[in-house]
Design a protein around this motif. Structure first.
Motif, PDB file in Angstrom:
ATOM      1  N   GLY A 149      94.412 -73.245 -94.104  1.00  0.00           N
ATOM      2  CA  GLY A 149      93.746 -71.998 -94.465  1.00  0.00           C
ATOM      3  C   GLY A 149      92.463 -72.217 -95.233  1.00  0.00           C
ATOM      4  O   GLY A 149      91.829 -71.255 -95.663  1.00  0.00           O
ATOM      5  N   ALA A 150      92.064 -73.495 -95.405  1.00  0.00           N
ATOM      6  CA  ALA A 150      90.867 -73.795 -96.186  1.00  0.00           C
ATOM      7  C   ALA A 150      89.585 -73.655 -95.376  1.00  0.00           C
ATOM      8  O   ALA A 150      88.500 -73.617 -95.937  1.00  0.00           O
ATOM      9  CB  ALA A 150      90.955 -75.219 -96.747  1.00  0.00           C
ATOM     10  N   GLY A 151      89.686 -73.589 -94.055  1.00  0.00           N
ATOM     11  CA  GLY A 151      88.504 -73.554 -93.230  1.00  0.00           C
ATOM     12  C   GLY A 151      87.795 -74.898 -93.235  1.00  0.00           C
ATOM     13  O   GLY A 151      88.361 -75.933 -93.615  1.00  0.00           O
ATOM     14  N   TYR A 152      86.537 -74.896 -92.802  1.00  0.00           N
ATOM     15  CA  TYR A 152      85.734 -76.125 -92.775  1.00  0.00           C
ATOM     16  C   TYR A 152      84.394 -75.825 -93.428  1.00  0.00           C
ATOM     17  O   TYR A 152      83.751 -74.816 -93.123  1.00  0.00           O
ATOM     18  CB  TYR A 152      85.505 -76.587 -91.336  1.00  0.00           C
ATOM     19  CG  TYR A 152      84.614 -77.807 -91.236  1.00  0.00           C
ATOM     20  CD1 TYR A 152      85.084 -79.070 -91.587  1.00  0.00           C
ATOM     21  CD2 TYR A 152      83.292 -77.697 -90.794  1.00  0.00           C
ATOM     22  CE1 TYR A 152      84.264 -80.189 -91.503  1.00  0.00           C
ATOM     23  CE2 TYR A 152      82.465 -78.816 -90.702  1.00  0.00           C
ATOM     24  CZ  TYR A 152      82.961 -80.060 -91.058  1.00  0.00           C
ATOM     25  OH  TYR A 152      82.155 -81.163 -90.971  1.00  0.00           O
ATOM     26  N   THR A 153      83.977 -76.701 -94.335  1.00  0.00           N
ATOM     27  CA  THR A 153      82.695 -76.513 -95.007  1.00  0.00           C
ATOM     28  C   THR A 153      81.880 -77.792 -94.912  1.00  0.00           C
ATOM     29  O   THR A 153      82.425 -78.904 -94.932  1.00  0.00           O
ATOM     30  CB  THR A 153      82.893 -76.085 -96.475  1.00  0.00           C
ATOM     31  OG1 THR A 153      81.644 -75.698 -97.033  1.00  0.00           O
ATOM     32  CG2 THR A 153      83.517 -77.186 -97.298  1.00  0.00           C
ATOM     33  N   CYS A 154      80.577 -77.631 -94.787  1.00  0.00           N
ATOM     34  CA  CYS A 154      79.681 -78.767 -94.646  1.00  0.00           C
ATOM     35  C   CYS A 154      78.280 -78.320 -95.056  1.00  0.00           C
ATOM     36  O   CYS A 154      78.072 -77.161 -95.449  1.00  0.00           O
ATOM     37  CB  CYS A 154      79.667 -79.275 -93.191  1.00  0.00           C
ATOM     38  SG  CYS A 154      78.999 -78.080 -92.010  1.00  0.00           S
ATOM     39  N   ARG A 155      77.324 -79.239 -94.955  1.00  0.00           N
ATOM     40  CA  ARG A 155      75.928 -78.902 -95.198  1.00  0.00           C
ATOM     41  C   ARG A 155      75.114 -79.169 -93.940  1.00  0.00           C
ATOM     42  O   ARG A 155      75.300 -80.180 -93.256  1.00  0.00           O
ATOM     43  CB  ARG A 155      75.356 -79.708 -96.370  1.00  0.00           C
ATOM     44  CG  ARG A 155      75.902 -79.251 -97.714  1.00  0.00           C
ATOM     45  CD  ARG A 155      75.079 -79.784 -98.883  1.00  0.00           C
ATOM     46  NE  ARG A 155      75.595 -79.291-100.138  1.00  0.00           N
ATOM     47  CZ  ARG A 155      75.315 -78.108-100.667  1.00  0.00           C
ATOM     48  NH1 ARG A 155      74.474 -77.290-100.020  1.00  0.00           N
ATOM     49  NH2 ARG A 155      75.829 -77.724-101.813  1.00  0.00           N
ATOM     50  N   VAL A 156      74.220 -78.242 -93.675  1.00  0.00           N
ATOM     51  CA  VAL A 156      73.206 -78.417 -92.635  1.00  0.00           C
ATOM     52  C   VAL A 156      71.865 -78.217 -93.332  1.00  0.00           C
ATOM     53  O   VAL A 156      71.592 -77.116 -93.842  1.00  0.00           O
ATOM     54  CB  VAL A 156      73.378 -77.418 -91.486  1.00  0.00           C
ATOM     55  CG1 VAL A 156      72.257 -77.584 -90.468  1.00  0.00           C
ATOM     56  CG2 VAL A 156      74.743 -77.597 -90.817  1.00  0.00           C
ATOM     57  N   GLY A 157      71.066 -79.271 -93.405  1.00  0.00           N
ATOM     58  CA  GLY A 157      69.869 -79.188 -94.230  1.00  0.00           C
ATOM     59  C   GLY A 157      70.264 -78.910 -95.669  1.00  0.00           C
ATOM     60  O   GLY A 157      71.147 -79.561 -96.231  1.00  0.00           O
ATOM     61  N   GLU A 158      69.644 -77.901 -96.268  1.00  0.00           N
ATOM     62  CA  GLU A 158      69.965 -77.527 -97.645  1.00  0.00           C
ATOM     63  C   GLU A 158      71.003 -76.413 -97.724  1.00  0.00           C
ATOM     64  O   GLU A 158      71.345 -75.965 -98.820  1.00  0.00           O
ATOM     65  CB  GLU A 158      68.689 -77.071 -98.362  1.00  0.00           C
ATOM     66  CG  GLU A 158      67.645 -78.159 -98.511  1.00  0.00           C
ATOM     67  CD  GLU A 158      68.176 -79.340 -99.310  1.00  0.00           C
ATOM     68  OE1 GLU A 158      68.853 -79.114-100.335  1.00  0.00           O
ATOM     69  OE2 GLU A 158      67.918 -80.500 -98.909  1.00  0.00           O
ATOM     70  N   ALA A 159      71.497 -75.952 -96.586  1.00  0.00           N
ATOM     71  CA  ALA A 159      72.421 -74.814 -96.576  1.00  0.00           C
ATOM     72  C   ALA A 159      73.871 -75.286 -96.553  1.00  0.00           C
ATOM     73  O   ALA A 159      74.225 -76.238 -95.844  1.00  0.00           O
ATOM     74  CB  ALA A 159      72.154 -73.928 -95.363  1.00  0.00           C
ATOM     75  N   ARG A 160      74.696 -74.607 -97.323  1.00  0.00           N
ATOM     76  CA  ARG A 160      76.137 -74.844 -97.264  1.00  0.00           C
ATOM     77  C   ARG A 160      76.747 -73.852 -96.287  1.00  0.00           C
ATOM     78  O   ARG A 160      76.556 -72.639 -96.412  1.00  0.00           O
ATOM     79  CB  ARG A 160      76.779 -74.685 -98.646  1.00  0.00           C
ATOM     80  CG  ARG A 160      78.299 -74.874 -98.631  1.00  0.00           C
ATOM     81  CD  ARG A 160      78.863 -75.005-100.022  1.00  0.00           C
ATOM     82  NE  ARG A 160      80.322 -75.062 -99.990  1.00  0.00           N
ATOM     83  CZ  ARG A 160      81.081 -75.412-101.032  1.00  0.00           C
ATOM     84  NH1 ARG A 160      80.504 -75.737-102.185  1.00  0.00           N
ATOM     85  NH2 ARG A 160      82.399 -75.436-100.936  1.00  0.00           N
ATOM     86  N   VAL A 161      77.506 -74.381 -95.314  1.00  0.00           N
ATOM     87  CA  VAL A 161      78.089 -73.577 -94.242  1.00  0.00           C
ATOM     88  C   VAL A 161      79.606 -73.574 -94.384  1.00  0.00           C
ATOM     89  O   VAL A 161      80.213 -74.617 -94.667  1.00  0.00           O
ATOM     90  CB  VAL A 161      77.688 -74.135 -92.856  1.00  0.00           C
ATOM     91  CG1 VAL A 161      78.243 -73.251 -91.750  1.00  0.00           C
ATOM     92  CG2 VAL A 161      76.181 -74.266 -92.744  1.00  0.00           C
ATOM     93  N   TYR A 162      80.195 -72.418 -94.195  1.00  0.00           N
ATOM     94  CA  TYR A 162      81.652 -72.277 -94.292  1.00  0.00           C
ATOM     95  C   TYR A 162      82.164 -71.608 -93.022  1.00  0.00           C
ATOM     96  O   TYR A 162      81.698 -70.529 -92.642  1.00  0.00           O
ATOM     97  CB  TYR A 162      82.019 -71.436 -95.510  1.00  0.00           C
ATOM     98  CG  TYR A 162      83.486 -71.096 -95.634  1.00  0.00           C
ATOM     99  CD1 TYR A 162      84.448 -72.092 -95.739  1.00  0.00           C
ATOM    100  CD2 TYR A 162      83.908 -69.766 -95.654  1.00  0.00           C
ATOM    101  CE1 TYR A 162      85.796 -71.784 -95.859  1.00  0.00           C
ATOM    102  CE2 TYR A 162      85.260 -69.446 -95.780  1.00  0.00           C
ATOM    103  CZ  TYR A 162      86.190 -70.461 -95.878  1.00  0.00           C
ATOM    104  OH  TYR A 162      87.527 -70.144 -96.000  1.00  0.00           O
ATOM    105  N   CYS A 163      83.103 -72.272 -92.340  1.00  0.00           N
ATOM    106  CA  CYS A 163      83.688 -71.759 -91.102  1.00  0.00           C
ATOM    107  C   CYS A 163      85.161 -71.455 -91.331  1.00  0.00           C
ATOM    108  O   CYS A 163      85.906 -72.308 -91.821  1.00  0.00           O
ATOM    109  CB  CYS A 163      83.563 -72.778 -89.971  1.00  0.00           C
ATOM    110  SG  CYS A 163      81.873 -73.302 -89.606  1.00  0.00           S
ATOM    111  N   THR A 164      85.592 -70.275 -90.947  1.00  0.00           N
ATOM    112  CA  THR A 164      86.997 -69.882 -91.049  1.00  0.00           C
ATOM    113  C   THR A 164      87.309 -68.929 -89.911  1.00  0.00           C
ATOM    114  O   THR A 164      86.429 -68.190 -89.453  1.00  0.00           O
ATOM    115  CB  THR A 164      87.290 -69.226 -92.413  1.00  0.00           C
ATOM    116  OG1 THR A 164      88.695 -68.982 -92.542  1.00  0.00           O
ATOM    117  CG2 THR A 164      86.535 -67.911 -92.579  1.00  0.00           C
TER     118      THR A 164
END
Length: 496
Positions: A149-164
């Protein structure tokens, strides 16, 4: 010890709601070849850079499988998921995913949804890794599972992305991750598990106990949007006998109310909250279902309130359907009683008029509409996240929110249906639509043409987030044709 940074990618691509599952004729994924070519294209793009493909929930659809009356495949989970991966309809997809996982610089992420909760079980993860990577340790390291249930988080460039996936804010379809963890521990410890001990959420109960039976007669019930008015309302008009099945939802709604209480406890970012008081579930008012276009044909000497009260009483007192009840019979009697005050209106015209009301001002397919999933998910996301990507609703979205953050929904790869103004213009325009709905078979849906246009939407989408010299851009893309060519950009938003 220094902190470990989030994964950094030059680009990520997010797709969701693939729904691989079910036997031929019961499968709602059509564009398997297109999806396979799309994955192969991603494996080859940006050589020398890090590229992630996030499968953002409902990759499988085990709810479409025959589980022998069970709600979840537990001890037979490898057999069920293995059957899906081995199905010749889906084989090209798994071959392409294996090629992706074996490509240096690629990262393949499985996020759990609500139709594929078996992915949380260690045995299923081992099975998937074996199919995608075999004994290739480097390829295995490129595959990641997010099933808590934590989803997936990463960085693309300077942006933090969260997928759920998005079902985390849906009281009908949220996952009980603690229960999944307990099952996984018991399976690893070789302890038996009684399937009767599993308590499904309300959405799972609805699919397994009600909707699967309806889908075998009317395949479009899963494909037509919006489901809460167009799909269920259409079913009510076309085949009132199916309302006997929908009547079984009374107990399921109670499970949904309990689910809402648990969501209230789990989701607030500032800690646990007291569960909201469980409001009694109330059915949609008949007046709302009928709408002004259908009520316009009422006999003038009866007041609308009187007719609605009479219809409600007749509906509540209708006898149970006899065994084998089909379109005619008790269900037909309910419809006749419900619309007994209407003169000169047959079922196709009644449905057309009702749909004009139900769909008036509808924004279901508007990518810029901030729907409930967007609002609810964003309440659970902290200020450090710049871009959020969900799925679950099957409805693509691309939004810049008031605080400057970006929100996307990756849509779906299954068939979709939508009633357009042209289809509802008049009785003649609606007739081929109605005839196709009555037929109900998937093959008929796929072949149907209305006004020279396919009835089934060709609308497979992805979210692409990539860094460039000006910052980070997010795109809602439509994948077309055989999936080999560059996609059509439906919307682009920039961050930074």
């Amino acid at each position: 010890m220094s902190l470990v940074e989030l994964p950094q990618h030059a680009a990520i691509h997010v797709i969701s709601d693939i729904h691989m599952g079910g036997q031929p004729g019961f499968q709602i994924l059509r564009e398997a070849g297109r999806l396979a070519n799309y994955v192969r294209r991603l494996a080859a793009e940006r050589p020398g850079e890090s590229v992630a493909l996030v499968l953002n929930g409902d990759v499988f659809d085990t709810l479409a499988e025959d589980l022998g009356g069970a709600y979840v495949a537990i001890e037979q989970s490898q057999q069920v998921v293995g059957r899906i991966m081995g199905d010749e309809s889906f084989g090209p997809i798994w071959d392409a995913l294996a090629q992706f996982a074996r490509t240096p610089g690629r990262c393949l992420v499985f996020v759990i949804g609500n139709h594929d909760i078996e992915v949380a079980f260690p045995a299923v993860q081992r099975l998937i890794l074996a199919r995608l990577a075999g004994d290739d340790l480097a390829a295995r390291a490129r595959v990641e599972f997010s099933t808590t249930g934590a989803g997936y988080t990463c960085r693309v460039g300077e942006a933090r992305v969260y997928c759920t996936h998005g079902n985390e804010v849906d009281a009908w379809n949220y996952n009980r991750y603690e229960d999944l963890a307990r099952v996984g521990r018991r399976l690893n410890a070789d302890q038996p598990f009684d399937g009767a001990q599993w308590r499904p959420n309300a959405g799972t109960k609805m699919v397994k106990e009600v909707m699967n039976a309806v889908k075998r007669r009317y395949a479009w019930i899963d494909l037509l949007k919006p489901e809460n008015s167009a799909a269920v309302g259409t079913l009510m008009v076309i085949d009132p006998g199916q309302m006997q099945k929908l009547g079984e939802l009374v107990g399921i709604v109670g499970e949904q109310v309990r689910g809402q209480g648990q969501l209230d406890q789990r989701l607030p970012a500032d800690g646990f909250a007291e569960p909201a008081a469980a409001a009694s579930a109330t059915p949609a008012a008949l007046e709302q279902l009928l709408g002004p276009n259908l009520r316009a044909a009422q006999q003038p000497h009866r007041a609308a309130d009187d007719m609605l009260l009479a219809a409600e009483g007749q509906l509540a007192g209708a006898p149970a359907a006899p065994p084998g009840d089909a379109t005619l019979g008790t269900g037909q009697l309910i419809w006749d009683r419900l619309t007994g005050w209407i003169r000169g209106i047959d079922k196709p015209e009644a449905l057309r008029r009702a749909l004009l009301d139900w769909l008036k001002g509808d924004k279901t397919f508007d990518p810029a509409d901030p729907d409930a999933t967007c609002a609810d998910v964003m309440k659970t996301v902290g200020p450090g996240v710049d871009i959020v990507v969900t799925g679950h609703t099957h409805l693509a979205r691309a939004l810049r929110l008031d605080d400057g953050r970006l929100y996307f929904n990756s849509g779906t790869w299954i068939r979709l249906m939508r009633f357009t103004e042209a289809m509802l213009r008049d009785t003649a325009a609606f007739k081929p639509v109605y005839d196709t709905l009555i037929d109900g078979r998937m093959a008929t849906l796929d072949a149907a043409q209305v006004g020279g246009q396919p009835l089934v939407l060709d609308w497979t989408t992805e979210i692409e987030i990539a860094a460039d010299g000006a910052g980070v851009r997010g795109r809602l893309n439509r994948i077309e044709g055989d999936g080999k060519a560059a996609p059509t950009v439906l919307g682009e938003l920039r961050r930074g």
